[in-house]
Design an enzyme around this catalytic site. Structure first.
Site, PDB file in Angstrom:
ATOM      1  N   ASP A   8      37.756  38.801  35.743  1.00 49.81           N
ATOM      2  CA  ASP A   8      38.300  39.889  36.543  1.00 49.81           C
ATOM      3  C   ASP A   8      37.128  40.641  37.179  1.00 49.81           C
ATOM      4  O   ASP A   8      35.979  40.516  36.729  1.00 49.81           O
ATOM      5  CB  ASP A   8      39.117  40.805  35.627  1.00 49.81           C
ATOM      6  N   ASP A  10      37.239  44.392  38.563  1.00 50.31           N
ATOM      7  CA  ASP A  10      37.165  45.796  38.164  1.00 50.31           C
ATOM      8  C   ASP A  10      37.234  45.939  36.653  1.00 50.31           C
ATOM      9  O   ASP A  10      38.162  45.453  36.008  1.00 50.31           O
ATOM     10  CB  ASP A  10      38.313  46.583  38.807  1.00 50.31           C
ATOM     11  N   ASP A 159      39.984  42.917  31.178  1.00 50.06           N
ATOM     12  CA  ASP A 159      39.881  44.182  30.447  1.00 50.06           C
ATOM     13  C   ASP A 159      41.203  44.923  30.324  1.00 50.06           C
ATOM     14  O   ASP A 159      41.232  46.048  29.823  1.00 50.06           O
ATOM     15  CB  ASP A 159      38.860  45.099  31.124  1.00 50.06           C
TER      16      ASP A 159
END
Length: 224
Positions: A8, A10, A159
């Site tokens: 990912d 961000d 995250d």
């Protein structure tokens, strides 16, 4: 060594939480005609879909407003790579591990969100306009197809809970990035079994998750 590490953007590669919150506040301010600060945002705004946050603040047609104002507001915010990210990506390349970015960001934003050297270390980018967004697994499947790697040979580092759901539906191993938006405690509380504590753990050692077929409580791999 062969395999794939998907990541990912961000909260994993890019320390953009504050930038995301500032962008939310800026878009709300432009839409509502009154100043909205990050302190006015609801709890968990960073991990809640942006349209839901804006709608809760009273923004009408948040999808349309985001199309109009999101990119300009984000462009004025500051976000930096997490320390250790470049070393980790280079270690993966040196180990002949292919890499892919799977992000909700638009492709047009990548050149001003990530340095050219970072983009150059990623073998493919799957962005918002390329596939159904996470938690759907479509972006992961597309990245794997482009890389020529099967799900059982891949690890996805994310995250958030939507990242985990996408990985589960795609049938790939998942490693939670504890330095991201949700944090180590939040990920652990949700029952995520593989947790990374710092970005320096992005490296070829992640492929041990595939080879062992087991999920230790915490991974302490280092770049080799």
């Amino acid at each position: 060594m062969r395999g794939a590490v998907l990541l990912d953007l961000d909260g994993v590669l890019l320390d953009s939480r504050d930038a995301h919150l500032s962008t939310l506040a800026g878009v709300a301010t432009a839409s509502l005609g009154r100043r909205i600060t990050t302190a006015d945002l609801p709890p968990h705004a960073a991990t809640t879909p942006r349209v839901d946050v804006l709608a809760g603040l009273g923004v009408a047609d948040p999808d349309e407003i985001c199309e109009l104002w999101w990119a300009p507001a984000l462009a004025t915010a500051s976000a930096e790579l997490f320390p250790g990210v470049m070393d980790g990506l280079q270690a993966l390349k040196d180990a002949d591990v292919v890499t892919g970015l799977v992000t909700l960001q638009s492709r047009s934003r990548l050149p001003w969100l990530l340095p050219p050297a970072t983009l150059g270390l990623l073998d493919t980018w799957v962005c918002r306009e390329d596939a159904q967004p996470k938690p759907a697994p479509d972006g992961i499947f597309l990245a794997l197809t482009r890389l020529g790697v099967g799900p059982r040979e891949a690890v996805f580092v994310g995250d958030t809970f939507t990242d985990r759901q996408a990985a589960l539906e795609a049938g790939v191993a998942f490693a939670g990035a504890g330095w991201g938006y949700v944090g180590t405690e939040g990920l652990a509380a949700a029952g995520m079994s593989v947790l990374l504590s710092e970005p320096t753990q992005i490296g070829p050692g992640l492929l041990d998750l595939i080879r062992t077929g087991s999920n230790p409580r915490r991974v302490t791999t280092r770049n080799q």
